[in-house]
Scaffold this motif. Structure first.
Motif, PDB file in Angstrom:
ATOM      1  N   THR A 221     -12.344  -1.176   1.230  1.00  0.00           N
ATOM      2  CA  THR A 221     -11.687  -0.216   0.352  1.00  0.00           C
ATOM      3  C   THR A 221     -11.780   1.158   1.019  1.00  0.00           C
ATOM      4  O   THR A 221     -12.847   1.582   1.448  1.00  0.00           O
ATOM      5  CB  THR A 221     -12.362  -0.191  -1.020  1.00  0.00           C
ATOM      6  OG1 THR A 221     -12.370  -1.527  -1.509  1.00  0.00           O
ATOM      7  CG2 THR A 221     -11.584   0.693  -1.980  1.00  0.00           C
TER       8      THR A 221
ATOM      9  N   THR B 261      -7.814   1.950  -1.712  1.00  0.00           N
ATOM     10  CA  THR B 261      -7.162   0.644  -1.811  1.00  0.00           C
ATOM     11  C   THR B 261      -7.892  -0.335  -0.900  1.00  0.00           C
ATOM     12  O   THR B 261      -8.428   0.054   0.143  1.00  0.00           O
ATOM     13  CB  THR B 261      -5.695   0.754  -1.337  1.00  0.00           C
ATOM     14  OG1 THR B 261      -5.109   1.879  -1.959  1.00  0.00           O
ATOM     15  CG2 THR B 261      -4.892  -0.488  -1.661  1.00  0.00           C
ATOM     16  N   THR B 262      -7.880  -1.576  -1.324  1.00  0.00           N
ATOM     17  CA  THR B 262      -8.505  -2.584  -0.488  1.00  0.00           C
ATOM     18  C   THR B 262      -7.501  -3.058   0.561  1.00  0.00           C
ATOM     19  O   THR B 262      -6.384  -3.453   0.230  1.00  0.00           O
ATOM     20  CB  THR B 262      -8.978  -3.786  -1.324  1.00  0.00           C
ATOM     21  OG1 THR B 262      -9.724  -3.285  -2.411  1.00  0.00           O
ATOM     22  CG2 THR B 262      -9.796  -4.737  -0.485  1.00  0.00           C
TER      23      THR B 262
ATOM     24  N   VAL C 243       0.832  -1.200   0.000  1.00  0.00           N
ATOM     25  CA  VAL C 243       0.000   0.000   0.000  1.00  0.00           C
ATOM     26  C   VAL C 243       0.875   1.261   0.000  1.00  0.00           C
ATOM     27  O   VAL C 243       1.828   1.362   0.768  1.00  0.00           O
ATOM     28  CB  VAL C 243      -0.918  -0.006   1.241  1.00  0.00           C
ATOM     29  CG1 VAL C 243      -1.800   1.232   1.233  1.00  0.00           C
ATOM     30  CG2 VAL C 243      -1.752  -1.261   1.253  1.00  0.00           C
TER      31      VAL C 243
ATOM     32  N   LYS D 191      -9.646   5.255   1.408  1.00  0.00           N
ATOM     33  CA  LYS D 191      -8.544   6.155   1.066  1.00  0.00           C
ATOM     34  C   LYS D 191      -7.904   6.692   2.353  1.00  0.00           C
ATOM     35  O   LYS D 191      -6.763   7.104   2.383  1.00  0.00           O
ATOM     36  CB  LYS D 191      -9.055   7.319   0.217  1.00  0.00           C
ATOM     37  CG  LYS D 191      -7.927   8.154  -0.409  1.00  0.00           C
ATOM     38  CD  LYS D 191      -8.464   9.060  -1.494  1.00  0.00           C
ATOM     39  CE  LYS D 191      -7.398   9.749  -2.304  1.00  0.00           C
ATOM     40  NZ  LYS D 191      -6.465  10.569  -1.625  1.00  0.00           N
TER      41      LYS D 191
END
Lengths: 686, 497
Positions: A651, A587-588, A531, A653
């Motif tokens: 998910t 992002t997951t 990430v 941000k």
């Protein structure tokens, strides 16, 4: 007041005061002479004052001395003389004072003769006093108190030769004819048997003869002998006295008649005259002139005296054969003085070996790492005093044993790294135990493990790939490693050059070499993170002392160490905190890991809870998961841990991690209830 | 007279006085010789400039020894941080039996504590977590942590009754090395260099090697002043050998410098320095010239000593595989032997990391492993080479550790604070009785009950073995005569052969 007077023994001031009248009266005499012959302005006042002062101090000295004498323990004859001379002196000084003041011409004429009488009296009185305190032979005794050494310890008379000299040195100064402290004389066997005021020295007190009892009393106790402040008996001397007293009244037995222990043998041996070869040689040879030593030293021959005033010499030579030959030749002038010759690591060889025979007084010869061979070892036979012979690193064989085996003087020989095998050494040693062939037992250093390799990488975390280096400096050894967490062995991957890993791995490595035990396994975890962060913010700043790079510390992919001041840790004292991470794009996330430290001795504990919140807009956060961490059991270990929160794939941000501190030291801590710390080094998302 | 002028005058007088005072002794004598027009430097066989003071190196202030020496050199394995005597040498089963009980006040008897435990309201006794066994001819108790030292026990003399006055690291180490808790005095190696000079003209007479322990890798730091020359000439300070490409800093020539240009540069520099010396008479200038020359010679001698490649495999088996890793204690022990072979008189090792206030069992296990084999191997190696006869090897730290736990005592873990009243050291080599144990502590391992040995006694004994009377090796400075043992120190005759 009475108690006070009893505490302070006024008589004991005598030695202090007694020196005053001596000095003052002599000063008075000097002033009188000065007045008469040199002074421009003679002052009778001054002389009179001095004499008055002298008279007063003389009276005090007499008084204190009288009291001291009453205590007893002094030679009666000496005491009588000293005491009455002192009386005479005191009266004379008082008289002097009045003569100085008188106006009568007749009396004035007797002034100087009386002064001379006073000076004579004080000299004699002082002398007697000195004899009483220091012993009658004090003035004329030889100053160098040489210890009498015994030529043959076995034949020595235990009392007369060993014990009495100890008593003479440490006891007799207070227990002699002129100063009989405690009514005890220690100058002859009869006196020792007779004892003093508290009985015979052999009387048993608490299962010990009185003499020993007194010696063993603690130093602080007044009855301890010798008294505090006097030179004490040494451990060896006490052992000797004990040994002698075990054989009561044994005034005529010899050392060999009494049983000894090993410790005692050593002590007894130290009393024996130095019969070592060096001592005997030192008596035989003449001293070496300094000029000769200087000449040699300036031509690069290291030769020096054993010590100040010692005629024996040590020589050390380096260089090639020709030079050595010259140097040895130069040393021959005083070959008899040389007891130690060091030719180690030089180019000494068989052709000049016969030169050594000239140095017949050598007790130590060093020929290590030279080219000497069996051909010239016969030269050692010439050296009848040789005690230590170093042949390590030469090519001599066991033939050397035939040359040395009957050498009575030889104590040590060094044959390490020669053609002589350990088996041959051990065989010789069994046959001739007196000559020590110094070597290391074969089993002392076997089965040694290799050092574990070091696994080196730029950091514990990585994004795409990570280069791994395995460091092992041991030549001739091989390094093997695994990537799957299994134990490495010789069938694992052999390490040759640095390699790259692309996924989370546990690397284990080992070093192997034949003849050596395998090393311990080194092991390191490397974690891949997927990430990207854009930013991180903390809701409150960490403690000033442990702030690292603030928030960035938590996402720099660098782990902290047990050294919590290393800059990779954020520390919070008695505070919870949270960190908000901004990702580059939604992002997951399925796992959040938090690295923390525990060091109870330093008031640092693991967090008690971690909560994860997510958000898509950065303002509204939704709690995703809370991890409760059980409180720590009593321990003082310093440890690092990663706390993983597996979350349902989300998910987001924005992500917030809230870390709860225990705030206070637990009940079991040595300082319970005081403010505690949390230390966090990393937050990793996956 | 302006103030400035007065000051100038004054400093001139002071310099002159210091110079004249020093010139009566040691290197100053050389300086005076030069003043009188005698050349005090000469070119040796290799064309190198050396102080003209006998063949082997620089001569010391003592013309000859006070008495015949038992040893020619010392290797001092200093264990920095204060090793726990209770886990290593001083076997106290009572502490295991009474584990957790409070230390009786009658034993502690008002002992001053460090700030680290003075706040503790309980002092729970704790014995060694590690076993002890008897070894050697005399059945000496040695910890299972030291299996190799145990094998050499018949060659060493263990002193269990050391004591010191300091309770914190820096004063305590300074006390051991210089005889004073306050910094500023010369360390042992400097005193020896001053008294006896250097035996090898190509190497300094006093070298220092450092290593970090694995027991507490971030442990107490050391200061270079611990091997400083204090008020003695800077010529006598210890030279630190590092475990790096440049073992001695700034020794290698910068790239592009040839031997010839270097030589020419040094000659020119020496000339300039000498000129300045003729004007000012400051003996430190001579010292500087000598050091340049020494450094020049060390450019070849140091790599030779440090290059251990030719040491055979079995030597590494003795010292342990760590000896291959530069900068470890084992590697330094091997270097110590190599320096001793080159007649370096005082070889000082420091191994850090013994300061185990917490987590002691884990830390000391690793730490003991660092040093055990290499220390034993050094003794063995010196012995087989015939060098143990004239070398003194010393092993020990600046103080001991408490018999009670610092911080919480758990089933498996504890710590120990500094303890000055008793600790253990060992010595081996020339003139020291091998295989004996000297001194005794009480059953609590807290106080000494027999044969106490003070730091000054140890120093006096060390000098005695080197042939020096500790009361006679003095240096006059600031109006008094200083010596290593200050105004104390008794030779421990009982441990000498």
């Amino acid at each position: 007041m009475n108690i006070f007077l009893q505490e302070i023994q006024i008589g004991h001031f005598h030695p202090l005061i007694v020196h005053l009248p001596i000095g003052i009266i002599i000063l008075g005499f000097a002033l009188e002479l000065f007045n008469r012959f040199f002074a421009k302005k003679p002052s009778d006042e001054l002389v009179k004052f001095t004499l008055g002062l002298g008279a007063i101090t003389a009276v005090f000295s007499l008084g204190t001395g009288w009291l001291l004498g009453e205590e007893g323990g002094f030679d009666e004859d000496l005491l009588f003389l000293h005491r009455w001379m002192a009386v005479a002196f005191t009266i004379t000084t008082i008289l002097l004072f009045f003569l100085k003041s008188t106006t009568s011409e007749i009396l004035k004429n007797t002034y100087i003769p009386t002064f001379i009488v006073a000076i004579v009296l004080i000299s004699i009185t002082g002398h007697y006093g000195g004899n009483m305190t220091h012993g009658e032979d004090y003035l004329f005794r030889e100053s160098n108190n040489t210890i009498k050494l015994i030529s043959d310890i076995d034949e020595a008379q235990v009392h007369a030769d060993i014990i009495q000299p100890i008593l003479e040195a440490k006891c007799v100064s207070c227990h002699n004819q002129s100063k009989i402290k405690g009514g005890l004389l220690m100058t002859s066997p009869q006196d020792l048997l007779k004892g003093g005021d508290t009985g015979s020295l052999f009387d048993s007190i608490e299962n010990r003869p009185l003499l020993l009892h007194r010696i063993h009393l603690p130093l602080a106790i007044e009855e301890h002998m010798p008294p505090k402040g006097k030179v004490q008996l040494t451990e060896a001397e006490i052992a000797l006295i004990e040994w002698w007293l075990e054989n009561e009244n044994c005034f005529d037995c010899k050392t060999k008649d009494l049983k000894t222990s090993k410790n005692l043998d050593n002590i007894l041996a130290s009393l024996e005259q130095d019969n070592s070869p060096r001592a005997l040689i030192a008596q035989k040879v003449e001293a070496v002139p300094n000029s000769w030593l200087e000449t040699l030293n300036s031509s690069k021959i290291t030769v020096s005296a054993l010590s100040e005033g010692n005629p024996l010499l040590i020589a050390q030579l380096f260089g090639e054969q020709k030079q050595l030959e010259k140097k040895l030749h130069a040393l021959e002038d005083y070959a008899d003085n040389i007891v130690e010759l060091n030719l180690g690591n030089s180019q000494f060889n068989d052709t000049i070996a016969n030169k050594i025979a000239k140095f017949k007084h050598l007790t130590k010869l060093q020929l290590q790492n030279t080219a000497i061979t069996d051909k010239s070892i016969r030269v050692f036979k010439e050296l009848e005093f040789l005690e230590s012979l170093n042949l390590y690193g030469t090519s001599v064989t066991k033939a050397v044993f035939d040359v040395i085996k009957n050498k009575a003087s030889l104590k040590s020989i060094y044959l390490y790294d020669t053609q002589v095998s350990i088996a041959e050494i051990e065989q010789f040693q069994a046959e001739f135990p007196k000559i020590r062939v110094q070597h290391i037992p074969t089993d002392a250093f076997k089965a040694v493990a290799l050092s574990p390799p070091t696994i080196i990488a730029a950091s514990t975390f990585f994004k795409d790939s990570l280069q791994i280096t395995i460091d092992n400096t041991f030549e001739g050894s091989k390094t093997f490693y695994t990537l799957d967490g299994s134990a490495p062995d010789s069938t694992s991957i052999a390490y040759k050059t640095p390699f790259k890993i692309h996924k989370t791995s546990k690397i284990q490595a080992i070093v192997l070499k034949s003849g050596w035990d395998p090393s311990e396994i080194s092991s390191e975890n490397f974690i891949k993170v997927g990430v990207d962060y854009v930013d991180i913010s903390l809701n409150k700043p960490p403690n000033d002392k442990y702030r690292g790079q603030e928030g960035l510390t938590l996402i720099d992919l660098k782990r902290g160490t047990t050294n919590f001041v290393d800059g990779n840790w954020l520390g919070y004292e008695a505070n919870h905190f949270n960190a908000t991470l901004t990702l580059s794009k939604p992002t997951t996330i399925s796992k959040v890991s938090v690295g923390a430290l525990s060091a109870p001795a330093s008031y640092i504990f693991y967090p008690i809870g971690i909560t994860v919140y997510t958000s898509e807009n950065g303002t509204q956060f939704k709690r995703v998961k809370t991890l409760k961490i059980p409180k720590e059991e009593p321990n003082i270990d310093v440890s690092l841990a990663f706390f993983d929160l597996e979350i349902p794939p989300t998910t987001a941000k924005y992500l917030r991690v809230e870390i709860k501190s225990p705030l206070k030291n637990p009940e079991w801590h040595t300082n319970p209830g005081e403010k505690s710390w949390i230390f966090v080094d990393e937050i990793v998302l996956n | 007279m302006s103030e400035k002028k007065i000051l100038e005058e004054r400093s001139l007088i002071l310099n002159r006085r210091a110079f004249l005072g020093k010139s009566a002794l040691g290197i100053g004598g050389v300086a005076l010789g030069s003043l009188l027009g005698v050349n005090c430097f000469r070119k040796d066989d290799n064309g190198l400039l050396t102080p003209d003071s006998g063949p082997g190196g620089i001569k010391g202030v003592l013309n000859s020894l006070h008495h015949p020496a038992k040893v020619k050199r010392v290797i001092y394995l200093f264990q920095s941080g204060g090793p726990s005597q209770l886990e290593l040498f001083d076997y106290k089963p009572t502490l295991n039996k009474r584990r957790g009980e409070d230390l009786p006040e009658s034993i502690r008897n008002g002992q001053r504590l460090t700030g680290m435990t003075s706040g503790q309201d309980k002092f729970p006794l704790v014995g060694s977590q590690f076993g002890f066994k008897q070894h050697g001819k005399n059945g000496t108790w040695i910890s299972d942590l030291l299996p190799h030292t145990a094998k050499m026990v018949d060659d060493i003399c263990i002193v269990k009754s050391m004591y010191t006055e300091a309770i914190n690291h820096d004063p305590a180490v300074t006390f051991f090395q210089t005889g004073s808790q306050q910094p500023g005095r010369p360390s042992i190696g400097s005193w020896l260099s001053y008294g006896l000079g250097s035996e090898n003209e190509n190497l300094p007479g006093f070298t220092v090697l450092l290593s970090r322990g694995s027991g507490r890798p971030n442990g107490q730091p050391l200061y270079t002043r611990l091997w400083g020359n204090g008020f003695l000439h800077s010529l006598h300070q210890g030279v630190q050998f590092r475990a790096a490409k440049d073992p001695v800093l700034y020794l290698n020539d910068p790239e592009g410098t040839t031997k010839r240009t270097k030589r020419a540069m040094l000659d020119q520099l020496a000339e300039l320095n000498d000129q300045h010396f003729q004007n000012s008479g400051d003996p430190e200038i001579q010292s500087r010239i000598a050091q340049y020359e020494m450094a020049y010679r060390m450019q070849t001698s140091v790599p030779d000593v440090m290059n251990t490649e030719k040491e055979p495999d079995y030597i590494y088996k003795m010292y342990g595989a760590d000896a291959k890793i530069p900068g470890t204690f084992a590697a330094n022990c091997l270097l110590a032997r190599r320096l001793a072979e080159q007649n370096v008189r005082f070889i000082q090792l420091y191994h850090m990391g013994w300061d185990q206030h917490d987590n002691l069992p884990n830390a000391i296990e690793k730490q003991a492993k660092d040093v055990d084999q290499a220390s034993a191997a050094l003794i063995a190696d010196l012995k087989q080479r015939g060098m143990l006869e004239d070398t003194l090897v010393v092993w020990g730290g600046e103080f001991g550790r408490t018999n009670y736990s610092q911080g919480l005592l758990t089933d498996t873990n504890y710590g120990r604070d500094h303890h000055p009243r008793c600790f253990t050291m060992w010595m081996a080599g020339g003139g020291i009785k091998p295989g004996i144990v000297y001194g005794e502590t009480d059953e609590f391992g807290y106080n000494i009950v027999q044969n106490p040995v003070h730091v000054h006694d140890f120093q006096a004994t060390m000098l005695h073995q080197l042939g020096i009377d500790h009361e006679k090796l003095v240096y006059k400075y600031q109006g008094r005569r200083f010596r290593l043992t200050d105004v104390e120190g008794h030779i421990v005759k009982d441990i000498l052969t």
